[in-house]
Design a protein around this motif. Structure first.
Motif, PDB file in Angstrom:
ATOM      1  N   VAL A  69       8.903  64.665  26.222  1.00  0.00           N
ATOM      2  CA  VAL A  69       9.210  63.290  25.834  1.00  0.00           C
ATOM      3  C   VAL A  69      10.206  62.752  26.853  1.00  0.00           C
ATOM      4  CG1 VAL A  69      10.371  61.832  24.126  1.00  0.00           C
ATOM      5  CG2 VAL A  69       8.725  63.566  23.378  1.00  0.00           C
ATOM      6  N   VAL A  70       9.953  61.539  27.355  1.00  0.00           N
ATOM      7  CA  VAL A  70      10.772  60.966  28.424  1.00  0.00           C
ATOM      8  C   VAL A  70      11.592  59.797  27.895  1.00  0.00           C
ATOM      9  CG1 VAL A  70       8.905  59.453  29.205  1.00  0.00           C
ATOM     10  CG2 VAL A  70      10.768  60.014  30.772  1.00  0.00           C
ATOM     11  N   CYS A  71      12.824  59.710  28.346  1.00  0.00           N
ATOM     12  CA  CYS A  71      13.693  58.577  27.995  1.00  0.00           C
ATOM     13  C   CYS A  71      13.385  57.411  28.937  1.00  0.00           C
ATOM     14  CB  CYS A  71      15.164  58.952  28.119  1.00  0.00           C
ATOM     15  SG  CYS A  71      15.692  60.233  26.967  1.00  0.00           S
ATOM     16  N   GLU A  72      12.972  56.289  28.373  1.00  0.00           N
ATOM     17  CA  GLU A  72      12.668  55.127  29.205  1.00  0.00           C
ATOM     18  C   GLU A  72      13.928  54.600  29.882  1.00  0.00           C
ATOM     19  OE1 GLU A  72       8.762  52.953  27.259  1.00  0.00           O
ATOM     20  OE2 GLU A  72      10.754  52.102  26.912  1.00  0.00           O
ATOM     21  N   SER A  73      13.748  54.084  31.090  1.00  0.00           N
ATOM     22  CA  SER A  73      14.854  53.522  31.857  1.00  0.00           C
ATOM     23  C   SER A  73      14.522  52.105  32.274  1.00  0.00           C
ATOM     24  CB  SER A  73      15.140  54.374  33.105  1.00  0.00           C
ATOM     25  OG  SER A  73      16.079  53.734  33.949  1.00  0.00           O
ATOM     26  N   GLU A  74      15.414  51.168  31.980  1.00  0.00           N
ATOM     27  CA  GLU A  74      15.231  49.783  32.412  1.00  0.00           C
ATOM     28  C   GLU A  74      15.479  49.652  33.912  1.00  0.00           C
ATOM     29  OE1 GLU A  74      17.867  45.760  32.010  1.00  0.00           O
ATOM     30  OE2 GLU A  74      17.446  46.846  30.149  1.00  0.00           O
TER      31      GLU A  74
END
Length: 716
Positions: free
Chosen positions: A607-612
């Motif tokens: 699972v990946v943490c989204e980055s703005e």
């Protein structure tokens, strides 16, 4: 009696007092062939015979402690009360107590490590059984000590000593808010109680500031800051591997034992580990070292049982030993701070000591980080005052922390300044508003910030200067002797020709250093406890985090010497301050593979943490991990409220938890995507750890059997 007879009696009295003072000095140092310097006697005479206030600015090792110990003995002979010494470090207190005992002075200390002895010490003081009491500046505002003990001491002490007095001034390189309370203490002292302030590291601006706080009649004695035993030099090498290799190749050549200073805690551990692998007897030392171990390490260095302590500046003021060298791996952020650190060498019986500076480009990144911890902006200060006023009762720092977007350390420091300014007051149970008006001195804070930037530039200029090294440092400290004779040179440094430093390093040492620095893998310790006070901002979490994530991994810290360089470059913003996005650089991708081969995490999904700011970087990282580990990407810790800034609350745990909880939520590709699976939770960088913590909790609630965090780099 004739006038001539009167003058003879006066001269005889002065002679007798100085003879007694010289006798006390001989007892103090354990030698029969010593006598006081004229400036030492001038200070003692002002304190004992005129009951004046004095500021002594003299080099390390000159004998400033002899002034206050001899003055104490003379004043005690006259029936005066005990001397109170305000001293900043426990190491300094220990050395001073040992020195006092040699002269028959009964010295005790009140500090955070001997709470169980406080009642006995207060009884001994009341009974007249103590000659010297050493206290830390922090004690001055402990409510019990301030309200119950300090007034008695102020009324009955025979001499007040402020050691390391540059800490009083916010212009000083090592300003401490607690020291500012001394101004109030000075104002409350009864007439006739002498005061001595001492320091080795004060330029003219700091000297004038401290002297002004002492009063218009203060005697100021400034002497030469030359250290005739020190030979100063700079070795400029382009890479971290070469600098470490230089240490490994040349450490054994240094005389006796010494200190290798580093700028960060992580570097002390990394460098000490490498040097031990190259056969050197060294140990790491920092503010994070447990107190008992610090004492043991200090004694081992004094006894010559280790070649060096690889230390942060925590091993600084107050450490007194006969050391043969100081090496700085990385430059301190000012010549004044550097002068203080190198002053640890060449003392006592050491006639000649080498002082070597190995600067690095990344030093400036570390300076910028520490500069970011300056006094907070006005809106945060006003918010703190408003919260205290609205609450109407004492609040602990922990209670304030969820309401103010500052780290606990910065919040505590700010409150101390506000206490000195009269806007808040520390009481039992925490801090309370005084209701007094307070103004934000923006101009002064800006001037102090500008002074810090000028000091950093002066340190950069020192590295490339062809001027005499000691003259340069003395000039930065406004040493009157050098200012009066600009042509003075030491004749001992690498620029004067009195010191030749080899830049040669062996390929074996460079190879070993490169291998050590390139070795990726820093453990990520999971958060185990929720921050206090979350209920006050509408969140229901408290106590232990259940279940916590497992220990994870990062390639390196951004402050590390090896892979840290590549990570700093990756996360460096562009000229407009914007984040630079792109795929994982090839070098860091190889480092990630090497770390995974060594670590071998047992996981079933990603699972990946989204980055703005760096969406391509995180997406590419997760895809690469999926290919290498042969496990699917099954979901995202997704951005659901982009109005919450990515770094909102980053300086404060409770504020950060609230921001992350609003900004993001778990989004899985299928409802059962993580059921009974071990999940690799991937992000680009770890700053506070709360993003990974909340994502991990959400994954556990969604059915994950375990959560293993992985990031490219750890900030700080």
């Amino acid at each position: 009696m004739s006038p001539d007879d009167s003058e003879t009696v006066t001269l005889a009295t002065v002679g007798s007092a100085r003879e007694r003072a010289d006798g006390h000095l001989r007892a103090l140092v354990g030698r029969d062939d010593v006598a006081l310097y004229d400036d030492q006697w001038a200070a003692i005479s002002a304190l004992v015979e005129e009951r004046r206030r004095a500021l002594v600015v003299q080099r390390t090792g000159w004998g400033k402690s002899a002034v206050y110990f001899v003055a104490t003995l003379l004043l005690r002979d006259q029936g005066a009360g005990p001397t109170v010494i305000i001293s900043p470090l426990l190491a300094l207190m220990r050395n001073q107590i040992a020195a006092a005992e040699r002269a028959g002075i009964r010295a005790v200390t009140v500090n955070s490590t001997n709470v169980e002895q406080w009642d006995d010490i207060h009884r001994m003081i009341a009974a007249g059984e103590v000659d010297v009491l050493l206290v830390s500046p922090e004690r001055l505002n402990n409510p019990g000590f301030r309200d119950e003990v300090l007034p008695r001491l102020a009324a009955t002490c025979g001499l007040l000593v402020v050691d390391e007095a540059h800490c009083i001034s916010d212009w000083g390189h090592d300003f401490r808010p607690d020291y500012r309370r001394i101004r109030t203490l000075l104002a409350d002292l009864p007439a006739g109680i002498p005061v001595l302030a001492t320091t080795a590291t004060a330029n003219q601006r700091v000297t004038d500031d401290v002297a002004e706080q002492l009063g218009a009649d203060a005697l100021v004695l400034r002497g030469s800051l030359d250290r005739a035993s020190l030979r100063l030099g700079v070795v400029r090498l382009p890479t971290a591997e070469q600098r470490l290799a230089w240490l490994a190749d040349h450490l054994a050549e240094q005389q006796g034992s010494g200190i290798v200073y580093c700028l960060t805690v992580a570097a002390t551990q990394e460098v000490a580990d490498y040097l031990r692998s190259r056969g050197h007897q060294v140990a790491a030392y920092s503010g994070q070292t447990e107190q008992t171990e610090r004492l043991a390490l200090e004694q081992a260095l004094v006894n010559g049982e280790v070649k060096a302590l690889v230390a942060t500046s925590a091993l600084g003021m107050g450490f007194d030993a006969a050391l043969g060298f100081v090496v700085n791996l990385g430059a301190p952020n000012s010549p004044v701070a550097y002068y203080q650190q190198v002053g640890r060498a060449g003392r006592g019986a050491v006639d000649s000591a080498e002082v070597v500076l190995l600067p690095a480009i990344e030093d400036r990144d570390i300076w910028r980080y520490f500069a970011s911890l300056a006094f907070p902006a006005e809106d945060l200060v006003r918010q703190t005052l408003d919260v205290l006023a609205e609450e109407g009762r004492p609040m602990s720092t922990a209670g304030l922390e969820p309401r103010i977007d500052l780290t606990r350390t910065r919040l505590e420091t700010m409150l101390k300044v506000l206490d000195v300014d009269g806007a808040v007051r520390r009481v039992r149970g925490g801090w309370e508003s005084t209701g007094q008006p307070w103004s934000y001195d923006a101009d002064r804070y800006a001037r102090v910030s500008a002074a810090r930037e000028a000091e950093q530039q002066a340190m950069i200029d020192y590295l490339g200067s062809d001027e005499c090294r000691m003259r340069y440092l003395r000039r930065q400290l406004d040493d009157p002797e050098v200012l009066a004779d600009p042509s003075w040179t030491c004749g001992r440094c690498d620029n004067c020709g009195g010191m030749a430093l080899s830049t040669e390093v062996s390929q074996a040492a460079v190879g070993a250093a490169a291998e050590r620095l390139a070795r990726p893998g820093v453990p990520i310790e999971p958060r185990k406890q929720w921050p206090s006070g979350l209920s006050s901002i509408g969140l229901g979490w408290s106590g232990r985090i259940k279940p916590p994530a497992e220990e994870g991994r990062a390639i390196a810290r951004l402050t590390d010497l090896g892979q840290g360089n590549a990570l700093r470059e990756l996360f460096r913003p562009d000229a407009d301050g914007r984040a630079v996005d792109g795929p994982v650089p090839e070098g860091l991708a190889r480092a990630m593979v090497a770390m995974l081969q060594d670590w071998r995490p047992q996981v079933d999904a990603i699972v990946v943490c989204e980055s703005e700011r760096r969406p391509q970087l995180t997406t590419d990282l997760a895809a690469g991990l999926s290919r290498f580990l042969q496990v699917p990407v099954v979901g995202r810790w997704a951005i659901v409220d982009p109005d919450v800034a990515p770094d909102r609350g980053a300086t404060n745990s409770a504020q950060r938890v609230a921001a992350v909880a609003r900004r993001s939520a778990l989004r899985l590709d299928a409802p059962d995507a993580v059921d009974d699976r071990r999940v690799l939770l991937v992000d680009d960088r770890l700053v506070t750890g709360w993003t990974l913590t909340l994502a991990g909790v959400a994954l556990s609630e969604a059915g994950a059997a375990g959560v293993v965090p992985l990031v490219l780099g750890v900030a700080g």
